[in-house]
Design an enzyme around this catalytic site. Sequence first.
Site, mmCIF file in Angstrom:
data_model
loop_
_atom_site.group_PDB
_atom_site.id
_atom_site.type_symbol
_atom_site.label_atom_id
_atom_site.label_comp_id
_atom_site.label_asym_id
_atom_site.label_seq_id
_atom_site.Cartn_x
_atom_site.Cartn_y
_atom_site.Cartn_z
ATOM 1 N N ASP A 404 0.839 -1.059 0.104
ATOM 2 C CA ASP A 404 0.177 -0.064 0.039
ATOM 3 C C ASP A 404 1.005 1.119 -0.230
ATOM 4 O O ASP A 404 2.237 1.093 0.267
ATOM 5 C CB ASP A 404 -0.728 0.031 1.283
ATOM 6 C CG ASP A 404 -1.813 1.114 1.542
ATOM 7 O OD1 ASP A 404 -2.294 1.582 0.539
ATOM 8 O OD2 ASP A 404 -1.961 1.666 2.482
ATOM 9 N N THR A 406 -0.193 4.801 1.115
ATOM 10 C CA THR A 406 -0.409 5.643 1.892
ATOM 11 C C THR A 406 -0.298 4.755 3.544
ATOM 12 O O THR A 406 -0.863 3.771 3.737
ATOM 13 C CB THR A 406 -1.832 6.273 2.112
ATOM 14 O OG1 THR A 406 -1.964 6.688 0.755
ATOM 15 C CG2 THR A 406 -2.018 7.440 3.008
ATOM 16 N N GLY A 684 -4.896 3.749 -3.945
ATOM 17 C CA GLY A 684 -5.998 4.473 -4.210
ATOM 18 C C GLY A 684 -5.688 5.997 -4.462
ATOM 19 O O GLY A 684 -6.543 6.708 -5.246
ATOM 20 N N LYS A 806 -7.398 -4.248 -5.490
ATOM 21 C CA LYS A 806 -6.278 -4.782 -4.935
ATOM 22 C C LYS A 806 -5.939 -6.220 -4.374
ATOM 23 O O LYS A 806 -5.025 -6.753 -4.981
ATOM 24 C CB LYS A 806 -5.854 -4.109 -3.555
ATOM 25 C CG LYS A 806 -5.810 -2.467 -3.718
ATOM 26 C CD LYS A 806 -5.465 -2.004 -2.216
ATOM 27 C CE LYS A 806 -5.033 -0.565 -2.290
ATOM 28 N NZ LYS A 806 -4.590 0.053 -0.891
ATOM 29 N N ASP A 831 -6.510 -2.249 3.132
ATOM 30 C CA ASP A 831 -5.720 -3.339 2.444
ATOM 31 C C ASP A 831 -5.979 -4.676 2.973
ATOM 32 O O ASP A 831 -5.487 -5.503 2.561
ATOM 33 C CB ASP A 831 -4.438 -2.944 3.040
ATOM 34 C CG ASP A 831 -3.911 -1.443 2.685
ATOM 35 O OD1 ASP A 831 -4.039 -1.062 1.611
ATOM 36 O OD2 ASP A 831 -3.429 -0.650 3.687
#
Lengths: 1122, 370
Positions: A404, A406, A684, A806, A831
């Site tokens: 991921d 962020t 994202g 994802k 996530d």
Amino acid sequence: MLRRRLNRLLNNDERRVDSRTIFVGHRSGSPNDAIIPAKFCDNRIVSSKYTVWNFLPKNLFEQFRRIANFYFLIIFLVQVIVDTPTSPVTSGLPLFFVITVTAIKQGYEDWLRHKADKEVNTYPVTVLEDGRRIRKESEKIKVGDVVEVEEDETFPCDLILLQSSREDATCFVTTASLDGESNHKSHYTVSDIERDLESLNATIECEQPQPDLYKFVGRMHIYKNDQEPVVRSLGPENLLLKGATLKNTQKIYGVAVYTGMETKMALNYQGKSQKRSAVEKSINAFLIVYLCILVSKALVCTTLKYVWQSKPGQDEPWYNQKTQREKDTNIYLKMFTDFLSFMVLFNFIIPVSMYVTVEMQKFLGSFFIAWDKDFYDPEIKEGALVNTSDLNEELGQVEYVFTDKTGTLTQNNMEFIECCIDGFQYKHRDGSAEMDGFCVPDGPVSKPQQKAGREKEELFLRALCLCHTVQVKESTDQNDDQIDGLVADGEVSLQDQRGFIASSPDEVALVKGAMRYGFTFLGLESKNMKIRNSNNDIEMYELLHVLNFDPVRRRMSVIVRAKSGETLLFCKGADSSIFPRVRQEEVERTRTHVERNATEGYRTLCVAFKYLSAEEYRQADEGLREARLALQEREEKLMAVYNQLETGMSLIGATAVEDRLQEEAAETMEALQGAGMKIWVLTGDKMETAKSTCYACRLFQRNTELLELTVRTLEDGGKRREERLHDLLNEYHKKTVQDAPPFKGGVTRSWSCASQDYGFIIDGATLSMVLNSSSESSSHCYKNLFLQICQNCTAVLCCRMAPLQKAQIVKMVKNSKGSPITLSIGDGANDVSMILEAHVGIGIKGKEGRQAVRNSDYAIPKLKHLKKLLLAHGHLYYVRIAHLVQYFFYKNLCFILPQFLYQFFCGYSQQPLYDAAYLTMYNICFTSMPILAYSLFEQHVPMEVLLDNATLYREIAKNAMLRWGPFLYWTVLGVFHGLVFFFGVRYLFTNPALQDNGQVFGNWSYGTIVFTILVFTVTLTLALDTRHWTWINHFVIWGSLAFYVFFSFFWGGIIWPFLSQQRLYFVFANMLSSVSAWLVIILLILVSLLPEILLMLFRKRRGPNARQPSECDLLQTSRLQL
Amino acid sequence: MMASVYNAKDEDGHISVSGPSGGSAAAMRGKRPENTAFKQQRLPAWQPILTAGTVLPAFFIIGLIFIPIGIGLYVTSNNIKEFEIDYTGVDMSSPCFNCSQNLSWNSSRPCTCSIPFHLDQPYENNVFMYYGLSNFYQNHRRYVKSRDDSQLNGDLDALTKPSKECEPYAYHENKPIAPCGAIANSMFNDTLEIFYHDPNGTRVPVPLTSTGIAWWADKHVKFRNPSENLNLTAAFQGTTKPVNWRRPVYEMDSDPHNNGFINEDFIVWMRTAALPTFRKLYRIISKKDNMVPTLQRGNYTLEVVYNYPVRSFDGRKRMILSTISWMGGKNPFLGIAYITVGSVCFFLGVVLLIIHHKYGNRNNSANNSN
């Protein structure tokens, strides 16, 4: 489980209806309706699996469902039933041990669950019944009961909030034990409920229980004396979840809607699907090979036995007559029992103890991760967390890392960097910002002294102050808190940022940014937002509506009414979602800023506003209320209204917020890439931001050629998107796959600059085009092309991803050719899907709640810890367990092979070579501890070296130590050892007069000599492989050997009254009194170890070069300097 | 409270052991991992690395030790004198042919045959006399287990109630057999005697000792007569002799310390052989004095009371005379093996030394060229 199934069965008919009706306080809604008592499950939580009565049968059943246990049970039963060479004890005892230990462990765990259940189920609660407050046990709550909960108590079931002691009809809860968020969330009572709950006459219609914590749709009908029933919509903001805790509120009343196993919490805890490691698959494959060896050995022996017996005088010589029963037995039955006997005789080749040892190793080994002080983060005061120990070795096998962005690559610690108002750039300087100071334009883009109009500036700052869902912490009056605000960036409580709590750190950064420029958000007071402007005046705005943020719209809006009476809509969101909705002439001025900020790695948001006329507002208000009341498709309806509202706005400006990289993010990524892992960033976020993060993390380097496959590149060519996609895919494929120099295997492929590196960028929209292309055939072909391209790129960036996408990507890679091992790492709720999907899921104990941690297999405090987790721990675990598995098969092969060979010399009569005690103890006592110690403490390469040379990770890639090559090596080694043991002693026994007094040795001496050589060789082989001798290794290895000698003396030193045959009496001592026996033991051990030593010598030849490239480099550079 | 409850449930369905901190997230919090060498996997450790430098000397040392040992063993083994006669009587010419032909267990008149043989060398020291059997599967499972060690240990219950393992040699005519089982039943019962032909023509019997042939522990602990105070005949009252035996067990020997279960011939037989071709110690020819060799060079006769049938299963019977050294009987295997392994090690040492030198140089040059 069973209970739950039963409940489901009972509620079956009800379940078909997609809503349930609840009578509040069990009073019928309208006077003329009688209560139809619906069957709901009670409020009992059952997490235990067993009861006292069914524990034994059920647990045994569960245990014997495992193939290995079942196999051993069968062997045991065969031994009991058929006349077999070894007593049932030899296999029964280990099996009994394993089963008992497991049963005790599971029983204990279940007892704990029972205790916990009981504690929860008997927790006293207060229920309102016929106007009286009654104390009840929690498990007796029924759906429809009105329950009273006091401050700091947890809710006993899912409740609809009816009444709160707080004046503003709200209550605060924390859901720390549900999703780890410790911030206070406010929930609302249903409006229009009279104070007197006794007279409340209402029914609730709501959906059937579903596990989504953040979704709830329902409707409440309130009947007042003879009036039309009032209908109120119920949403998640009215629902108090079981497990959450009431805070800051003295007392609330709520009606139970979901109870017991139907509460959202219980539904959410339905066990995760268990992940199995690749090592286990290898074990199973090896097991099958050994099973084949076992069966073929038994077959060979059975066949030869009957061939041999067909010669006259062999089957039943005069000295060895059969009993009458044996003579009478049917020949085919006899053949069959002979076959079974051989199976039993050789069954030790598949050891029970291996499963125990592997489990122990995994269990004990995982402690080292939790204990590692390098994983300790002083900031959050936590170390690593191990949620499963089944996957330790998988950490050493990772080929794809999905990360991921962020909160994982970046800190998710936002800082307001600059903004752009009306096309003019403003950069904040060292807090010297007053309203005028603020207007110090800066940077190369805008000319100095040029400013936007003051009016615009103030509008912009007001927008920043108003358009958010931030709460001010100190004041008890809090803003409208959105539970659904968590979507894109997850839920965050930024308590360390003084004063503000928000669902997204961006918002806090913006509010704080505005504060620095003089506009302070003071909080929300009964639907009025208070702002202190730069002149220290308080401005009040009435908050009319919040149009929540969601990842599809990628924007949020508020509708406020200013003192002056005008209604304003402020909207902020991603550039791509704002630009189409504002007047185009304003866009260009801002776009350059936004894009420049994005390439610098900042997160950008655009801010827009519009005035709403009274008529417009009325319409909007109506639309929103209507949509919110809808019981079905509420989301869709709301969305439509939102979209309709957020049009024709005018752009005010844009903000840039920096999200700093995690500590050592770049180093970690570089190390992982060096270790041969392909890193995919799934985010994202928008492409530019993500790309710059990738550059900052050195995932993309300057010479990396970027292949873009985004909406923008698709639209460039002027062709249809589909065609363009097709062309681009083919072009990239040609570039990366066909033109790339063929490399020799994934492992040796160099990651250096020798070949061109490619980076691939794709966005969510394009990805869904690739994956769900219109025509079935092209979809498949695109998918393949896409995968092949990605596999040849060093890094892949997927931006604009929805959480589900994802997981889709992870799944796609996971199921691609060669089924590579995937690892997902993330920190937020978004996530979770990919964490669950990947082979190994890692959660970061970040700021976005604990959902990721809870669903992960391992949790670490920081991204930088991933390096050690994979490169050091993973590598070691893999090497350890791989060696453990191979060694186990090896040692049992050379254990049983002499026994097999002996059959050729004893008339295929299933005569065991070793005594029963040795057969039983071999795997339990004599050879089990050294390998366990090895598999816990071995560090074939020191950790520091592993961390310094990421390339070492490639040496074990693709399950290198458990492939057929090494397996063959170990098998050949086992066969060689077995042959040496057996035939070495066999030639010694051509003259069994081995003692200096002329006395002879018998068959048990033969077996004991072989066994002694076996135990020593097997242990010393392990000793040779041990590179890391701690005192434990020393103790265990030499201790095992000493124990063997001691045991043999002891076992042979006494006439054991419980044994029918004293086979080993004095055999061991006599053996030791023979010089020849000593000599042969020493000789054969040495011969057995010789190949291993030689191989090791040659293996080491390559060693130093591969292991210390740095040293080589150093040498070279020093030479160059000379 | 709820959190911990549910963590416990988290493991629901988890058959295998879960991580150490599975249910104790809260407990872990705020607890810094202890910085002990054990927990940090930093225990002081010896990290041996097998390099040419350490292994090469080892090879040479092994070679240097093994080759002399091997030579010693080989010489020793060669010095052991061994003489072997097959007296099965398969050939028509063999003196025992007749006996081997018309042999029956029940014949009252024993069949005897005598085989002349010549010793080329004098046998010094104690000479050990073995009988050898071939193709006799004493290690057959049915045979090996067909005994009752409690009975042999003097257990009175087992004496009258032999174990089931002895079947079909447990009872005969409803009387328990002592000693029971196939092993005892098939005890070797040829009598072997040796006569020395004096140069002056007289036949001198060679004195044979029948004690000291069984393992000490077997003779004194594992095998015991039932009720030792009683007279043996009375002790075995109520039992019957094994079917194939001519005399009951209590009439094995006149010496009470070598009679019954503790008869050494019996004990030796009861120790089942490892391989189908085996030898068992039969008698010891003790050394008389230092002047005369135990067995002089010259002509001898082996007198056999031929009782034991082996033709039915293609067996062979041998008589072996052997001297014994510290390593036991004659067996060249150990010596050859030691010499071979020693030489291989030495050879490997040399080869490795050469490779090491060459490789080391090449390695350096490779580095240089880089």
